[in-house]
Design a protein around this motif. Sequence first.
Motif, PDB file in Angstrom:
ATOM      1  N   VAL A 185       0.918  -1.183  -0.093  1.00  0.00           N
ATOM      2  CA  VAL A 185       0.088  -0.060   0.002  1.00  0.00           C
ATOM      3  C   VAL A 185       0.903   1.220   0.114  1.00  0.00           C
ATOM      4  O   VAL A 185       0.615   2.209  -0.760  1.00  0.00           O
ATOM      5  CB  VAL A 185      -0.938  -0.084   1.382  1.00  0.00           C
ATOM      6  N   LYS A 186       1.933   1.407   0.632  1.00  0.00           N
ATOM      7  CA  LYS A 186       2.831   2.298   1.028  1.00  0.00           C
ATOM      8  C   LYS A 186       4.259   1.931   1.207  1.00  0.00           C
ATOM      9  O   LYS A 186       4.294   0.881   2.063  1.00  0.00           O
ATOM     10  CB  LYS A 186       2.161   3.272   1.976  1.00  0.00           C
ATOM     11  N   GLU A 187       5.079   2.277   0.513  1.00  0.00           N
ATOM     12  CA  GLU A 187       6.574   1.918   0.747  1.00  0.00           C
ATOM     13  C   GLU A 187       7.177   2.601   2.101  1.00  0.00           C
ATOM     14  O   GLU A 187       6.818   3.639   2.656  1.00  0.00           O
ATOM     15  CB  GLU A 187       7.435   2.457  -0.305  1.00  0.00           C
ATOM     16  N   GLY A 188       8.011   1.936   2.591  1.00  0.00           N
ATOM     17  CA  GLY A 188       8.637   2.131   3.691  1.00  0.00           C
ATOM     18  C   GLY A 188      10.205   2.855   3.590  1.00  0.00           C
ATOM     19  O   GLY A 188      10.484   2.896   2.460  1.00  0.00           O
ATOM     20  N   ARG A 189      10.596   3.487   4.612  1.00  0.00           N
ATOM     21  CA  ARG A 189      12.075   4.029   4.401  1.00  0.00           C
ATOM     22  C   ARG A 189      13.007   3.572   5.549  1.00  0.00           C
ATOM     23  O   ARG A 189      12.725   2.825   6.350  1.00  0.00           O
ATOM     24  CB  ARG A 189      11.797   5.612   4.655  1.00  0.00           C
ATOM     25  N   VAL A 190      14.337   3.461   4.805  1.00  0.00           N
ATOM     26  CA  VAL A 190      15.373   2.873   5.604  1.00  0.00           C
ATOM     27  C   VAL A 190      16.739   3.768   5.519  1.00  0.00           C
ATOM     28  O   VAL A 190      16.769   4.408   4.853  1.00  0.00           O
ATOM     29  CB  VAL A 190      15.961   1.409   5.303  1.00  0.00           C
TER      30      VAL A 190
END
Length: 208
Positions: A185-190
Amino acid sequence: MDIENKMILGIGIYVLLFFVIYTLALQLVKFVVRKIGKSDISKPEYVTTDENDKKLNALKERIEEIEKKLENLQHNPEQSEVSEQSQKSVQSGNSEFTGDSEPSLPLTFFLPPPSPDGVFHDAFAEPKIGSTVYKMTTIDGNNGIFVFYDNRDALATAMISISQIVKTVCRVDNNKNAPRNIINVKEGRVVREGNSWRVTEKATVRFE
């Protein structure tokens, strides 16, 4: 009789003078015509330089264009070598991301299950069966975005422990038991920490 003879003699003289003058005038006209004809034949032709200037300008433009192409050809091999080196560093025998050099192009890596504190301790240039669950893209080599890897093997691995493998780094829209698919649904961040990647913002997924 003397008067008549004088008149005849005078007329004869006038006629003779007329023919002499006519002959001289005719010869003079012919002479002038010949001179004019010769001067026209021997007159040099003067060619304007406008056409030559145009040709020279076109030739100069062509030379400049060729020089630019040669300059580009001189630079392109260096750029292609840099690109090849970047690809080799990613697809080398050791596929793990070691962080020895900063990537100059967007690169994609595949991530294993995270640790309980939301850290990916490995990153692979190629997906590994049984170890790949997420896919990450980075541009600067220090920050990246990640999503769930849309793959049956990744889904099977995630089902081993949804709470640790999925919910540690993802928010779940619907808490469905025994999902048959996981939708991004929505990308995450690292963010990069040495050779590891820590989650700074969870991704959002939906179970189906």
